[in-house]
Scaffold this motif. Sequence first.
Motif, mmCIF file in Angstrom:
data_model
loop_
_atom_site.group_PDB
_atom_site.id
_atom_site.type_symbol
_atom_site.label_atom_id
_atom_site.label_comp_id
_atom_site.label_asym_id
_atom_site.label_seq_id
_atom_site.Cartn_x
_atom_site.Cartn_y
_atom_site.Cartn_z
ATOM 1 N N THR A 110 56.360 105.677 -26.628
ATOM 2 C CA THR A 110 55.771 104.384 -26.255
ATOM 3 C C THR A 110 55.082 103.749 -27.468
ATOM 4 O O THR A 110 55.214 102.540 -27.710
ATOM 5 C CB THR A 110 54.745 104.600 -25.110
ATOM 6 N N THR A 111 54.361 104.571 -28.230
ATOM 7 C CA THR A 111 53.645 104.049 -29.395
ATOM 8 C C THR A 111 54.631 103.493 -30.425
ATOM 9 O O THR A 111 54.395 102.440 -31.036
ATOM 10 C CB THR A 111 52.770 105.167 -30.013
ATOM 11 N N ARG B 185 57.742 102.347 -29.797
ATOM 12 C CA ARG B 185 58.347 101.121 -29.249
ATOM 13 C C ARG B 185 57.399 99.931 -29.417
ATOM 14 O O ARG B 185 57.795 98.872 -29.922
ATOM 15 C CB ARG B 185 58.652 101.318 -27.754
ATOM 16 N N GLU B 186 56.144 100.141 -29.032
ATOM 17 C CA GLU B 186 55.196 99.009 -29.068
ATOM 18 C C GLU B 186 54.840 98.630 -30.511
ATOM 19 O O GLU B 186 54.613 97.461 -30.807
ATOM 20 C CB GLU B 186 53.943 99.375 -28.252
ATOM 21 N N SER B 187 54.818 99.615 -31.408
ATOM 22 C CA SER B 187 54.501 99.310 -32.812
ATOM 23 C C SER B 187 55.625 98.516 -33.467
ATOM 24 O O SER B 187 55.375 97.604 -34.258
ATOM 25 C CB SER B 187 54.264 100.593 -33.597
ATOM 26 N N GLN C 55 49.358 91.222 -27.847
ATOM 27 C CA GLN C 55 50.158 92.280 -27.222
ATOM 28 C C GLN C 55 49.233 93.163 -26.401
ATOM 29 O O GLN C 55 48.269 93.720 -26.934
ATOM 30 C CB GLN C 55 50.852 93.087 -28.336
ATOM 31 N N ALA D 5 57.656 96.489 -31.982
ATOM 32 C CA ALA D 5 57.563 95.115 -31.465
ATOM 33 C C ALA D 5 56.475 94.343 -32.209
ATOM 34 O O ALA D 5 56.673 93.189 -32.620
ATOM 35 C CB ALA D 5 57.266 95.143 -29.965
ATOM 36 N N ALA D 6 55.333 95.006 -32.432
ATOM 37 C CA ALA D 6 54.220 94.327 -33.108
ATOM 38 C C ALA D 6 54.580 94.001 -34.563
ATOM 39 O O ALA D 6 54.370 92.872 -35.019
ATOM 40 C CB ALA D 6 52.970 95.201 -33.048
ATOM 41 N N GLY E 148 49.969 96.147 -24.874
ATOM 42 C CA GLY E 148 50.795 97.317 -24.595
ATOM 43 C C GLY E 148 49.957 98.450 -24.038
ATOM 44 O O GLY E 148 48.729 98.378 -23.983
ATOM 45 N N GLU E 149 50.668 99.510 -23.650
ATOM 46 C CA GLU E 149 49.956 100.689 -23.142
ATOM 47 C C GLU E 149 49.210 101.383 -24.296
ATOM 48 O O GLU E 149 48.087 101.846 -24.141
ATOM 49 C CB GLU E 149 50.997 101.630 -22.515
ATOM 50 N N VAL F 131 49.512 100.056 -27.857
ATOM 51 C CA VAL F 131 49.284 99.155 -29.000
ATOM 52 C C VAL F 131 48.836 97.801 -28.479
ATOM 53 O O VAL F 131 49.540 97.175 -27.687
ATOM 54 C CB VAL F 131 50.583 99.014 -29.844
ATOM 55 N N LYS F 132 47.658 97.403 -28.943
ATOM 56 C CA LYS F 132 47.096 96.143 -28.422
ATOM 57 C C LYS F 132 46.691 95.249 -29.583
ATOM 58 O O LYS F 132 46.081 95.721 -30.554
ATOM 59 C CB LYS F 132 45.860 96.440 -27.570
#
Length: 327
Positions: free
Chosen positions: A112-113, A115-117, A132, A119-120, A134-135, A137-138
């Motif tokens: 998950t980290t 995937r979200e990173s 963002q 995207a960021a 995310g679960e 990454v925010k």
Amino acid sequence: MTFGIEFVPSDPVLKISHYAKLAENEGFDNVWITDHYNNRDVYTTLAVLAQNTNSIKLGTGVTNPYTRNAAITASSIASINEISGGRAILGLGPGDKATFDAMGISWDKPLTTTRESIAAVRSFCAGEKVNQAGEMVKFSGAKMAFKAGNVPIYMGAQGPKMLELAGEVADGVLINASHPKDFEVAVKQIASGAAKAGRDPKEVDVAAYACFSIDKDAVKAANAAKVVVAFIVAGSPDMVLERHGIDASAKPDIGAAIAKGDFGALMGGMVTDGMMDAFSICGTPDDCKARINDLLDIGVTQIVAGSPIGPNKEKAIKLIGKEIIRQ
Ligand code: F42
């Protein structure tokens, strides 16, 4: 097909810069620099390489989202892209659990980290204001203050879900493997991720990030790779060992020999020919060419010559250039 080469900045940066220039002259397309806290810093190394090379692409191979926030990663790789005239590539994976344990970082939700990173980082590099939730990454309105240019993103991945994710979101994938049997499986997983995202799997550059050792003398080449192969065996999931007909009960003994620094035992038979065949591209130029051709047939599109490269790095780089890349 393209060729990459990996350097570990456990060597001084200027030495790596010398090797990278040599690799560029020999026709390599990409240089990948590993990222571990205890070695020289990856972006400092890439900055020096950017100044001392002209055409080879410069990648983190690979950085991670736990020791570096995605905004910092975007800023760092964009800086490399700027000073190299657009030659940067971002290799990103979830990182090395052992080093995180030592650093007091907990390795939560690596998939998950990642995937979200990704995207960021993509949003930062596109110059967007990043919001963002995310679960893992925010971001709340962070934005780069300079233009990144186009930076391809590669994932470091081996596991089935990670490979699927690479098929969905990455421009390429660096897979720590050397044998067609592993790529037969990996290519299907990448294709299934690509299908999910409605992408053509051919958009994903599939790199064999291999333990590579080449020399005119096959025995010397093998001896240079044995300790690296021992580390790979000790760290491989049982399922991967079984795929290659390697008894998983060999793992604890090899792990213990590594922990004791008993390289004599590793060299003296503990690392078998079967292990060498499964986990390295190794031998004379003809031996290496045969394996590379098998990998290409199965869907690999980039060969990365990883550690040790050969018993003598300089000779090995020249040998790969002359006997393989320019053949
Ligand atoms: N790591 C470094 O730290 N530095 C390097 O320089 C480096 C170079 C490198 C080069 C090539 C390469 O392939 C890997 C490299 N690595 C390097 C390692 C890399 O950073 C990764 O650690 C490694 O590639 C990841 O291995 P993996 O693909 O097996 O992924 C792990 C995380 C895994 O367990 N994957 C599972 C899978 O099936 O793919 C998925 C696990 C999963 O789904 N987790 C869920 C989630 O959200 O994360 C959580 C599940 C739960 O129950 O919580």
